[in-house]
Design a protein around this motif. Structure first.
Motif, PDB file in Angstrom:
ATOM      1  N   MET A   1      53.728  25.458  27.236  1.00 48.80           N
ATOM      2  CA  MET A   1      53.815  24.441  26.194  1.00 48.80           C
ATOM      3  C   MET A   1      52.474  24.341  25.464  1.00 48.80           C
ATOM      4  O   MET A   1      51.418  24.214  26.075  1.00 48.80           O
ATOM      5  N   THR A   2      52.501  24.414  24.139  1.00 45.19           N
ATOM      6  CA  THR A   2      51.286  24.381  23.332  1.00 45.19           C
ATOM      7  C   THR A   2      50.870  22.946  23.053  1.00 45.19           C
ATOM      8  O   THR A   2      51.690  22.107  22.677  1.00 45.19           O
ATOM      9  N   ALA A   3      49.591  22.666  23.273  1.00 45.09           N
ATOM     10  CA  ALA A   3      49.087  21.316  23.018  1.00 45.09           C
ATOM     11  C   ALA A   3      49.136  21.025  21.523  1.00 45.09           C
ATOM     12  O   ALA A   3      48.958  21.915  20.684  1.00 45.09           O
ATOM     13  N   ALA A   4      49.380  19.757  21.179  1.00 44.95           N
ATOM     14  CA  ALA A   4      49.414  19.360  19.779  1.00 44.95           C
ATOM     15  C   ALA A   4      48.026  19.523  19.168  1.00 44.95           C
ATOM     16  O   ALA A   4      47.019  19.265  19.821  1.00 44.95           O
ATOM     17  N   PRO A   5      47.960  19.984  17.908  1.00 40.35           N
ATOM     18  CA  PRO A   5      46.642  20.156  17.279  1.00 40.35           C
ATOM     19  C   PRO A   5      45.925  18.820  17.114  1.00 40.35           C
ATOM     20  O   PRO A   5      46.549  17.785  16.878  1.00 40.35           O
ATOM     21  N   VAL A   6      44.626  18.856  17.267  1.00 46.34           N
ATOM     22  CA  VAL A   6      43.825  17.643  17.121  1.00 46.34           C
ATOM     23  C   VAL A   6      43.583  17.406  15.629  1.00 46.34           C
ATOM     24  O   VAL A   6      43.111  18.308  14.926  1.00 46.34           O
ATOM     25  N   PRO A   7      43.906  16.225  15.109  1.00 45.11           N
ATOM     26  CA  PRO A   7      43.674  15.959  13.689  1.00 45.11           C
ATOM     27  C   PRO A   7      42.210  16.171  13.314  1.00 45.11           C
ATOM     28  O   PRO A   7      41.294  15.931  14.113  1.00 45.11           O
ATOM     29  N   SER A   8      41.996  16.616  12.075  1.00 40.34           N
ATOM     30  CA  SER A   8      40.632  16.916  11.627  1.00 40.34           C
ATOM     31  C   SER A   8      39.741  15.672  11.678  1.00 40.34           C
ATOM     32  O   SER A   8      38.539  15.773  11.968  1.00 40.34           O
ATOM     33  N   GLY A   9      40.308  14.493  11.386  1.00 33.39           N
ATOM     34  CA  GLY A   9      39.510  13.275  11.452  1.00 33.39           C
ATOM     35  C   GLY A   9      39.013  12.981  12.850  1.00 33.39           C
ATOM     36  O   GLY A   9      37.879  12.529  13.031  1.00 33.39           O
ATOM     37  N   VAL A  10      39.854  13.233  13.850  1.00 34.26           N
ATOM     38  CA  VAL A  10      39.443  13.022  15.236  1.00 34.26           C
ATOM     39  C   VAL A  10      38.344  14.000  15.608  1.00 34.26           C
ATOM     40  O   VAL A  10      37.362  13.640  16.271  1.00 34.26           O
ATOM     41  N   ARG A  11      38.486  15.256  15.171  1.00 31.29           N
ATOM     42  CA  ARG A  11      37.434  16.246  15.444  1.00 31.29           C
ATOM     43  C   ARG A  11      36.112  15.814  14.814  1.00 31.29           C
ATOM     44  O   ARG A  11      35.041  15.922  15.423  1.00 31.29           O
ATOM     45  N   ALA A  12      36.181  15.306  13.573  1.00 30.35           N
ATOM     46  CA  ALA A  12      34.959  14.852  12.901  1.00 30.35           C
ATOM     47  C   ALA A  12      34.345  13.659  13.625  1.00 30.35           C
ATOM     48  O   ALA A  12      33.118  13.568  13.769  1.00 30.35           O
ATOM     49  N   ALA A  13      35.189  12.737  14.074  1.00 29.27           N
ATOM     50  CA  ALA A  13      34.692  11.561  14.793  1.00 29.27           C
ATOM     51  C   ALA A  13      34.024  11.966  16.097  1.00 29.27           C
ATOM     52  O   ALA A  13      32.963  11.432  16.466  1.00 29.27           O
ATOM     53  N   ARG A  14      34.634  12.907  16.805  1.00 35.00           N
ATOM     54  CA  ARG A  14      34.043  13.372  18.064  1.00 35.00           C
ATOM     55  C   ARG A  14      32.703  14.052  17.819  1.00 35.00           C
ATOM     56  O   ARG A  14      31.745  13.858  18.579  1.00 35.00           O
ATOM     57  N   ARG A  15      32.649  14.885  16.787  1.00 39.36           N
ATOM     58  CA  ARG A  15      31.378  15.576  16.492  1.00 39.36           C
ATOM     59  C   ARG A  15      30.274  14.573  16.204  1.00 39.36           C
ATOM     60  O   ARG A  15      29.160  14.701  16.703  1.00 39.36           O
ATOM     61  N   ARG A  16      30.596  13.574  15.352  1.00 35.40           N
ATOM     62  CA  ARG A  16      29.567  12.602  15.028  1.00 35.40           C
ATOM     63  C   ARG A  16      29.155  11.808  16.276  1.00 35.40           C
ATOM     64  O   ARG A  16      27.971  11.612  16.545  1.00 35.40           O
ATOM     65  N   ASP A  17      30.138  11.329  17.037  1.00 36.36           N
ATOM     66  CA  ASP A  17      29.812  10.483  18.189  1.00 36.36           C
ATOM     67  C   ASP A  17      29.066  11.262  19.258  1.00 36.36           C
ATOM     68  O   ASP A  17      28.242  10.690  19.986  1.00 36.36           O
ATOM     69  N   TRP A 236      33.904   5.595  14.407  1.00 37.38           N
ATOM     70  CA  TRP A 236      35.169   6.190  14.839  1.00 37.38           C
ATOM     71  C   TRP A 236      36.306   5.786  13.898  1.00 37.38           C
ATOM     72  O   TRP A 236      37.124   6.622  13.489  1.00 37.38           O
ATOM     73  N   CYS A 237      36.375   4.519  13.543  1.00 39.35           N
ATOM     74  CA  CYS A 237      37.431   4.065  12.628  1.00 39.35           C
ATOM     75  C   CYS A 237      37.332   4.775  11.289  1.00 39.35           C
ATOM     76  O   CYS A 237      38.352   5.168  10.709  1.00 39.35           O
TER      77      CYS A 237
END
Length: 380
Positions: A1-17, A236-237
């Protein structure tokens, strides 16, 4: 089962945090990232505890030495020169927590709420005028004003917040691995910062030394977690497009829990074992140092915040500890973040600039500058 792609906004939030960790404590958090795939990892006399079950077990079933050097209690002793809320056991600890619960329980938080709401009522003005707003000074004023009201003391809110930040940084940073700030004399810096904080907190409310110690530790804990948490949650928001959830009165309480879980304002709980035990099959010896990684135990690094599919309370609550020594300020933290998001959500602020605070005790921003992306009428 393939994991759902992570939204680009979440990736950006993680990178910044992630920058608040990698730029403030690079050695420590590189080590923790490498070890996080195992619930417990031993490195000499230190155990890194990442798994949720092992983390909870360590806090509730392993006897802990709450005054050992390099622990929260040890840092508390350096700051307060004696027993305080974070390094006591038995009747002393219960009495201190009863005193704190009066100010940080449901009724106490509601009494304090007008204090920080007055600060928040002023902060949207620059956004409404199309100007930028640095959220770190707002968080400092909010934290300082709240502590001043909680303790019934005087002092300028910004000055109280700054003194508490300096005291925490001086006492805590030297316990962590990694490079030290140049020219840092820890003992002298801790004594100077603590004296400044004590003077501010006793300006209008002189008390006995034991009461002053409790006051100082409450100020240090409340100010540093608030100043670390609020700007990171707002970032994050902004990056992960969570303002619609923040604007919804029904979803916002769940979003608050999710954001606190993911930012984990106190990401590590340093402890020391007082007796032999076992954690997830790993033997623990009396005297071993335990580094309890709250952000990994709460799955902050894998599960992004989502008020529509929140983590179970038993997981989200781990960022506040577990058992009889869980953080008594959890209710206050949730209320302050809820009101902050409610005040900012109509403007859907986006991040313009962000600078990491490399000298703070807790990972956070030195400045986080935002600008409104919509008007309150459009945000409804």
């Amino acid at each position: 089962m393939t994991a759902a792609p992570v939204p680009s906004g979440v990736r950006a939030a993680r990178r910044r945090d992630r920058r608040v960790y990698t730029r403030s404590h690079p050695v420590l958090f590189t080590l923790l990232a490498l070890a996080r795939h195992r619930p417990v990892t031993r490195l000499g006399g230190t155990l890194l505890v990442h798994g949720g079950d092992a983390y909870r077990h360590a806090l509730t079933r392993v006897p802990l030495d709450r005054t050992a050097a390099g622990t929260t209690g040890g840092a508390a002793r350096e700051l307060a020169a004696g027993g305080a809320l974070f390094d006591q056991e038995g009747t002393g600890h219960r009495a201190a927590r009863r005193a704190v619960s009066e100010g940080l329980g449901a009724a106490g938080v509601e009494r304090l709420r007008p204090v920080w709401r007055e600060v928040l009522a002023r902060c949207p003005a620059p956004l409404a005028a199309g100007r930028t707003l640095d959220l770190v000074p707002v968080a400092r004023e909010l934290a300082g004003a709240t502590v001043r009201a909680l303790l019934g003391t005087g002092g300028d809110p910004q000055a109280v917040a700054e003194a508490a930040a300096r005291a925490a940084a001086a006492a805590v940073r030297d316990h962590l691995p990694g490079p030290r700030p140049p020219g840092a004399g820890r003992a002298a810096a801790t004594a100077t910062a603590t004296a400044r904080l004590a003077a501010l907190l006793t300006e209008d409310a002189p008390g006995e030394s034991g009461e002053g110690a409790l006051r100082a530790m409450l100020a240090v804990a409340a100010v540093n977690t608030t100043v670390a948490a609020l700007p990171r949650a707002v970032a994050w928001c902004a990056d992960a497009a969570l303002w619609d959830q923040a604007a919804d009165d029904r979803l916002r309480p769940a979003l608050v829990d999710e954001l606190l879980r993911v930012i984990a304002p106190s990401p590590l709980l340093p402890r020391a074992a007082a007796a032999d035990a076992v954690l997830d099959g790993c033997p623990v010896r009396a005297g071993d140092r335990l580094i309890l990684v709250a952000r990994h135990a709460a799955r902050a690094h894998t599960d992004p915040p989502d008020a529509c599919a929140p983590a179970p309370p038993t997981v989200a609550g781990l960022v506040f500890g577990a058992g009889p020594h869980a953080c008594p300020g959890a209710r206050l933290a949730r209320a302050q973040l809820d009101d902050t998001l409610a005040a900012l959500a109509p403007y859907r602020p986006g991040v313009v600039r962000a600078r990491v605070d490399r000298n703070a005790a807790l990972p956070g921003w030195r400045s986080l500058t935002v600008r409104a992306t919509t008007s309150p009428e459009e945000g409804r």
